[in-house]
Write an enzyme that holds these catalytic residues in place. Structure first.
Site, PDB file in Angstrom:
ATOM      1  N   HIS A 142     -24.927  49.545-120.613  1.00  0.00           N
ATOM      2  CA  HIS A 142     -26.042  50.328-121.174  1.00  0.00           C
ATOM      3  C   HIS A 142     -27.112  49.400-121.751  1.00  0.00           C
ATOM      4  O   HIS A 142     -28.310  49.541-121.441  1.00  0.00           O
ATOM      5  CB  HIS A 142     -25.493  51.258-122.253  1.00  0.00           C
ATOM      6  CG  HIS A 142     -26.481  52.222-122.822  1.00  0.00           C
ATOM      7  ND1 HIS A 142     -26.374  53.585-122.667  1.00  0.00           N
ATOM      8  CD2 HIS A 142     -27.598  52.012-123.568  1.00  0.00           C
ATOM      9  CE1 HIS A 142     -27.389  54.175-123.295  1.00  0.00           C
ATOM     10  NE2 HIS A 142     -28.142  53.241-123.852  1.00  0.00           N
ATOM     11  N   GLU A 143     -26.672  48.438-122.550  1.00  0.00           N
ATOM     12  CA  GLU A 143     -27.644  47.553-123.200  1.00  0.00           C
ATOM     13  C   GLU A 143     -28.264  46.555-122.228  1.00  0.00           C
ATOM     14  O   GLU A 143     -29.425  46.159-122.397  1.00  0.00           O
ATOM     15  CB  GLU A 143     -26.984  46.820-124.372  1.00  0.00           C
ATOM     16  CG  GLU A 143     -26.358  47.725-125.420  1.00  0.00           C
ATOM     17  CD  GLU A 143     -27.283  48.832-125.917  1.00  0.00           C
ATOM     18  OE1 GLU A 143     -28.522  48.654-125.877  1.00  0.00           O
ATOM     19  OE2 GLU A 143     -26.774  49.876-126.345  1.00  0.00           O
ATOM     20  N   HIS A 180     -31.250  48.154-120.767  1.00  0.00           N
ATOM     21  CA  HIS A 180     -32.402  47.993-121.660  1.00  0.00           C
ATOM     22  C   HIS A 180     -32.991  46.585-121.525  1.00  0.00           C
ATOM     23  O   HIS A 180     -34.208  46.414-121.489  1.00  0.00           O
ATOM     24  CB  HIS A 180     -31.987  48.232-123.112  1.00  0.00           C
ATOM     25  CG  HIS A 180     -31.684  49.654-123.442  1.00  0.00           C
ATOM     26  ND1 HIS A 180     -32.405  50.718-122.930  1.00  0.00           N
ATOM     27  CD2 HIS A 180     -30.733  50.204-124.260  1.00  0.00           C
ATOM     28  CE1 HIS A 180     -31.910  51.844-123.400  1.00  0.00           C
ATOM     29  NE2 HIS A 180     -30.906  51.558-124.211  1.00  0.00           N
TER      30      HIS A 180
END
Length: 245
Positions: A124-125, A128
């Site tokens: 997920h990160e 980003h």
């Protein structure tokens, strides 16, 4: 701060009739403002050791993470284990976050207890981080930019796989994946920005179609590790094909 997972995000708090000054989610990551501890001191804490071991395993074996690391490197943003990841204690409702000010991924060592959770948070990160690398994302002032990256992270990281949704006791048929992505993107925005739910929903809805269909660097929605492995192979072959042109 880009956000990982929020189980029960705090509502936007108001002071009197006006909203308090937004801290961009840093309240959830209190260790960000503390002086770094020595390696010896940190090594005495079981949570930190376990976090580091799980992180290394994710980076070395997880196909989602491996694809993203290679994509970041090709985009000119090589990720280094010691520089770009930090295991820290966080608020009880988050698993991790992307600190755009330092280009660093925060992993919540007190909240990540399983390898599968670590895999998902890191992926997920890293999404980003990939968005931060390839685009001029205004994380702090443009809620639509944040919404777009949260949609992509929820869509591509495995946050909304069938097994994860069943574990949350959420069931659905047609359009359930899209519903999950939308809900989790809104939840993440509310966790790290002091905005109303209506503002978060409006931002997500306005960019949803374009950002949901932006599948880079996977080229598909990886609904499982098998899908992620195929996407990783395709990514490597795409790179080899481009290199031969």
């Amino acid at each position: 701060m880009g956000h990982g997972e929020a189980d029960s995000p705090p509502a936007a708090e108001k002071k009197g009739a006006e909203e308090e000054e937004d801290d961009f989610g840093y309240r959830l990551f209190p260790d960000r403002n503390k002086k770094p501890q020595s390696f010896l001191v940190r090594s005495l804490f079981t949570f930190h050791n376990k976090c580091q071991l799980m992180l290394r395993l994710t980076l070395e074996t997880n196909p989602y993470a491996r694809l993203l690391l290679e994509a970041l490197k090709q985009s000119g943003c090589t990720v280094f284990h010691d520089r770009h990841f930090s295991c820290e204690n966080c608020d009880g409702c988050v698993g991790g976050g992307f600190d755009a000010a330092t280009s660093q991924i925060v992993l919540c060592q007190n909240n990540i207890r399983r390898q599968s959770h670590m895999n998902r948070v890191v992926t997920h990160e890293l999404i980003h981080a990939f968005d931060h690398c390839r685009a001029h994302v205004d994380w702090f002032k443009n809620v639509k930019h944040l919404a777009c990256s949260e949609i992509r992270a929820a869509n591509l990281s495995g946050d909304c796989t069938l097994m994860n949704e069943i574990a949350r006791f959420k069931f659905g048929l047609k359009g359930h994946h899209q519903t999950c992505v939308r809900d989790r993107a809104i939840r993440s925005i509310l966790a790290v920005r002091k905005v109303s739910k209506e503002t978060a929903e409006k931002a997500v809805d306005e960019v949803f179609d374009a950002c949901f269909n932006d599948l880079e660097p996977f080229g598909r929605i990886p609904h499982s590790k098998a899908d992620a492995k195929r996407a990783y192979r395709d990514f490597q072959n795409r790179d080899r094909y481009t290199a031969n042109l």
